[in-house]
Design a protein around this motif. Structure first.
Motif, PDB file in Angstrom:
ATOM      1  N   VAL B 241       0.922  -1.242  -0.040  1.00  0.00           N
ATOM      2  CA  VAL B 241      -0.022   0.369   0.049  1.00  0.00           C
ATOM      3  C   VAL B 241       0.668   1.182  -0.032  1.00  0.00           C
ATOM      4  O   VAL B 241       1.774   1.463   0.961  1.00  0.00           O
ATOM      5  N   VAL B 267      -2.326  -1.472  -3.590  1.00  0.00           N
ATOM      6  CA  VAL B 267      -3.578  -0.180  -3.297  1.00  0.00           C
ATOM      7  C   VAL B 267      -2.461   1.103  -3.476  1.00  0.00           C
ATOM      8  O   VAL B 267      -1.437   0.972  -2.742  1.00  0.00           O
ATOM      9  N   VAL B 269      -3.246   4.909  -1.930  1.00  0.00           N
ATOM     10  CA  VAL B 269      -4.005   5.792  -1.068  1.00  0.00           C
ATOM     11  C   VAL B 269      -3.731   7.232  -1.584  1.00  0.00           C
ATOM     12  O   VAL B 269      -2.635   7.786  -1.652  1.00  0.00           O
ATOM     13  N   MET B 282      -8.996   5.321  -1.989  1.00  0.00           N
ATOM     14  CA  MET B 282      -8.250   4.144  -2.309  1.00  0.00           C
ATOM     15  C   MET B 282      -8.412   3.482  -3.736  1.00  0.00           C
ATOM     16  O   MET B 282      -9.430   3.113  -4.456  1.00  0.00           O
TER      17      MET B 282
END
Lengths: 321, 321
Positions: B241, B267, B269, B282
């Motif tokens: 992420v 992911v 963000v 997201m």
């Protein structure tokens, strides 16, 4: 009567520097909360205006230079704020009211012993979930809480925080002009590490600078030398102590002597990055004094502030010019 | 069989990026205390290697880029470390062991409520000089001490501090290669604000740059994109992420999509400087999910970590490739 040529050149230089400083302030983003800060400052100075005791303004920590208006990136000056925080404690101990202009997040008076990352490491919960400090730290933490409370409750400590060079210089101007009424009793102890270069607000990128375009080229302007303005305009009778930090010992004393003359300081404290906690040289118009701490347990600032308090007393004893 | 031209170009690009990263590490000043850090890291990972629970590495705070070898000046990235510190608390609550790679002096888990300047403002001494917290803060301070003690005593939190981009990237490499043995169970939550530009160590000024010579011109190089190396080499099976921060909302989502593809993140963000505490998007290969906090009293990270823990569980359930 005609001015002699060197005096004329000096006056011209002074006028140019003052104009540069004024241009800096006109272009700077306005200080947030200015009115509230000015009110607490006026109140503090008024409370300590009577009597013949000194009042000191201590500046501490490094200033930042934003590179973007919506600031993601900035240039910073290394400074933990250790010297300013320690000196604040010793000036308070010597009976001085202290205006502490400090970088947000830098070392604070009475908190210098704290673990670097987490004050939580200092505490435990007892059986009745009361807060406990391990025996090893108990006396230090208790002394800190008690000394800090005393300074605040007796109205002897005013803390003014800054982050950027714009905030720092506006605060310094505000404090210096406000302390001008104290004449010789005012002292400036300018331990903050102020940027020599900056990006003028109006020429700054509005958004985050993008990295896709290859290497980044930046041009930074010289920041105006406000020590000169402080001495010439804001608080001409005050006792002024500035600091010179260099990493190269070969140029340090020469640069300190230069600053003494150029900005009309009373004392320039010369220190080297490699050993600034162990030794400094106080440069004045009457010579140099080396100050070193006697042991690793003692703060150098004990002796430094002691000498300065004595010199300041002599300065106060002079008739105001 | 001949490689198709686009695959060949991709392989060439990957080889170039890996070579750039290796050159960066060869030229970087060596990490202080490397052996001790590596030992506590190996111990932490070994303790959590069994079982099928996730382990997360959270990075937090901004990196600095020194401009001088004996560092007085540096470029810094704005980041309080709020997101990383809050997320650490919620991942711990969800049962994750956390390796917290954080900027020295940035916000710490369970300490986010602290007054900006001085924790001393929180304490008083009672009549028997016992340490007291005013009623208004008592439950918050006690919960913080108790949660922090629990995480440390149960061996669930390993804190690794950095200041410069050199330290940060060396720590990240060390942690990622060490977590590689966890396969799909490893998660990287890369919330640190890493400099896009830097000055290579060997081309850096040795001493403090002097200000007498007029304006300062600087050229900064692009920092190698280590997300790519993390995914390709260090921990290819981990759940990754990353965060994208922009000040200009018009380019934010597009840049997040680009990072997702280019670096093979699970992911990205996306957050905007103006409202990063209130809302994020997201971005994944299957679409976009907006996450906003329901009230000013709730941390956005409650929902964010909750969604990520679910996605990571699905990732763990996949067979290791």
């Amino acid at each position: 009567m005609a001015m002699d040529p060197s005096a004329a050149a000096q006056a011209e230089d002074a006028a140019r520097r003052i104009e540069e400083a004024e241009a800096f302030f006109r272009a700077a983003p306005p200080l947030r909360d200015r009115d509230r800060l000015a009110a607490s400052l006026a109140d503090f100075v008024a409370r300590h205006a009577a009597g013949n005791r000194g009042v000191v303004c201590i500046t501490s920590g490094g200033t930042t230079v934003p590179l973007e208006q919506r600031c993601v990136r900035f240039i910073d000056n290394f400074s933990s704020g250790q010297r300013g925080a320690a000196s604040t404690e010793y000036f308070l101990k010597a009976g001085y009211p202290v205006i502490f202009i400090h970088r947000r997040g830098s070392k604070q008076p009475y908190c210098r012993f704290l673990p670097e990352d987490s004050f939580l490491d200092l505490f435990e919960l007892g059986e009745d979930s009361e807060i406990q400090v391990p025996q090893s730290h108990s006396s230090v933490v208790k002394a800190a809480i008690s000394n800090y409370r005393k300074a605040i409750d007796e109205g002897l400590l005013l803390k003014l925080p800054f982050t950027t060079i714009f905030e720092y210089l506006q605060l310094l101007q505000m404090v210096a002009t406000s302390m001008n009424c104290l004449g010789h009793r005012g002292m400036f102890y300018l331990a903050a590490a102020v940027s020599d270069f900056y990006v003028p607000w109006e020429s700054m990128a509005k958004h985050k600078i993008q990295s896709a375009g290859g290497p980044l080229n930046m041009q930074l302007n010289q920041a105006p030398k406000m020590l000169f303005i402080l001495r010439k305009k804001w608080a001409p009778s005050a006792f002024c102590v500035s600091f010179k930090l260099e990493t190269d010992p070969n140029i340090l004393l020469q640069k300190a002597e230069m600053a003494l003359k150029k900005y009309g300081m009373n004392v320039v404290v010369a220190n080297e990055l490699a050993n600034y906690k162990d030794v400094v040289v106080m440069v004045t118009s009457s010579g140099r004094t080396t100050v070193s701490r006697s042991s690793k347990e003692e703060d150098l600032e004990v002796q430094l502030t002691d000498l300065l308090v004595k010199m300041h007393s002599e300065h106060i004893a002079q008739p105001n010019s």
